[in-house]
Design an enzyme around this catalytic site. Structure first.
Site, PDB file in Angstrom:
ATOM      1  N   LYS A   1      -6.393   4.721   7.995  1.00 45.54           N
ATOM      2  CA  LYS A   1      -5.215   5.488   7.584  1.00 45.54           C
ATOM      3  C   LYS A   1      -5.496   6.995   7.615  1.00 45.54           C
ATOM      4  CE  LYS A   1      -2.891   1.857   5.045  1.00 45.54           C
ATOM      5  NZ  LYS A   1      -2.110   1.487   3.855  1.00 45.54           N
TER       6      LYS A   1
ATOM      7  N   SER B   1       0.787  -1.233   0.000  1.00 46.28           N
ATOM      8  CA  SER B   1       0.000   0.000   0.000  1.00 46.28           C
ATOM      9  C   SER B   1       0.822   1.288   0.000  1.00 46.28           C
ATOM     10  CB  SER B   1      -0.957   0.021   1.200  1.00 46.28           C
ATOM     11  OG  SER B   1      -0.243   0.051   2.417  1.00 46.28           O
TER      12      SER B   1
END
Length: 339
Positions: free
Chosen positions: A279, A234
């Site tokens: 996140k 990611s």
């Protein structure tokens, strides 16, 4: 209730809590992690320093015990996943960790390739062999190979891709033997494996591994990325931005703290990831002012839309920017008013 009974009850509760912390459930729990500056991690030789920063964002993932499961049930930004959603069937902890670290390595390779290509700098890709992701217990490879091994030669043949390796193996029949040369860490080893039919597909033979290409990228100027034990793909977009910023003149950050997430394909496409709401929380806590999120070509269920919803929910002033590819991020940064 007298003091003695209270103390006894507290002691019993403490024992129960301690025991429950060692009793694991068939679930994983994820929660917001951190946003980490990339300049100390990425090093391009003779690069300029930036006034702002690019940051990768992480989530924390762990096997659920009774306590963490209950806490996640009551927490808005913690998620509970069944084991099958995180690990493949029969995948061990070691195999899962190997797979995650390999995904990170592949992400770094793609990030370097895209950044050097866009900057017009020299690079070359070298195929180093077949990377063993996991090994089936009831197949012949389990008696020789381990996750993380690199097969570099079979029957004195070297291949240019894992597909060539698979084509060679599939051309044989059950009972045939192949002699392999492989690396485990930095040690070269050899062994012989007898091919066997797969239980779920008797017409197909193999040695019983899940595999991927193992590539090494050589660059000029040199670049190194010290991602330590961070796994997964990611961070691809943010690695690409940091590398490109160090390769080129000027400062793309404009003095801002810029976080983000998204996989990076070899052609510069930014792909979606899991846990983007968490996140957003991590980036906001770290003081990020801008956050790049995969747009997925405007899909209604895109990472970008999920990130927008999370940002609104926590009341952050952080700007959420949609990106479909690396060029989208560069275009936004190019028009950003510098601090």
């Amino acid at each position: 209730m007298n003091r003695k009974n209270v103390a006894r009850l507290l002691l019993i509760l403490l024992v129960l809590i301690t025991i429950s912390s060692f009793f694991y459930l068939p679930y994983y729990v994820s929660k917001p992690g951190m946003a980490q500056e990339l300049e100390p991690i990425v090093d391009v030789t003779d690069a300029d320093e930036a006034n702002g920063s690019f940051m990768l964002t992480t989530i924390r993932m762990g096997k659920a015990n009774i306590i963490s499961y209950l806490m996640a049930k009551w927490s808005k930004y913690q998620e509970i996943y069944p084991e099958s959603a995180i690990r493949t069937e029969d995948e061990t902890d070691e195999e899962y960790n190997v797979r995650q670290l390999h995904l990170m390595d592949s992400s770094k390779t793609n990030a370097i390739k895209v950044a050097y290509e866009k900057a017009g700098k020299e690079f070359s890709l070298q195929y180093k062999g077949v990377y063993v992701l996991d090994v089936l217990e009831d197949m012949p490879a389990s008696r020789l190979l381990q996750p993380g091994d690199q097969i570099i030669q079979v029957d004195q043949l070297k291949f240019g891709s894992s597909k060539e390796f698979m084509d060679y193996i599939s051309s044989k029949k059950a009972g045939d033997k192949v002699h392999i040369v492989y690396k485990r860490e930095e040690t070269e080893k050899t062994g012989t494996i007898t091919l066997q039919s797969f239980k779920d597909d008797p017409n197909r033979v193999g040695i019983g591994i899940s595999l991927d290409d193992y590539k090494r990228i050589l660059t000029k100027p040199p670049v190194s990325i010290d991602s330590e034990e961070i796994g997964g793909p990611s961070a691809g977009l943010m690695f690409t931005l940091e590398i490109y910023n160090q390769l080129t003149d000027g400062d793309l950050t404009g003095g801002y703290k810029i976080a983000g997430t998204g996989t990076m394909a070899e052609d510069g496409t930014v792909g979606p990831i899991g846990g983007i709401s968490q996140k957003i929380v991590a980036a906001d806590k770290s003081g990020a002012e801008i956050f790049f999120a995969p747009n997925e070509k405007g899909a209604k269920t895109s990472n970008y839309r999920e990130a927008l919803a999370a940002a609104k929910d926590i009341g952050t002033d952080m700007k959420i920017i949609p990106v479909d590819d690396f060029q989208d991020a560069l275009d936004y940064l190019g028009q950003l008013k510098k601090k």
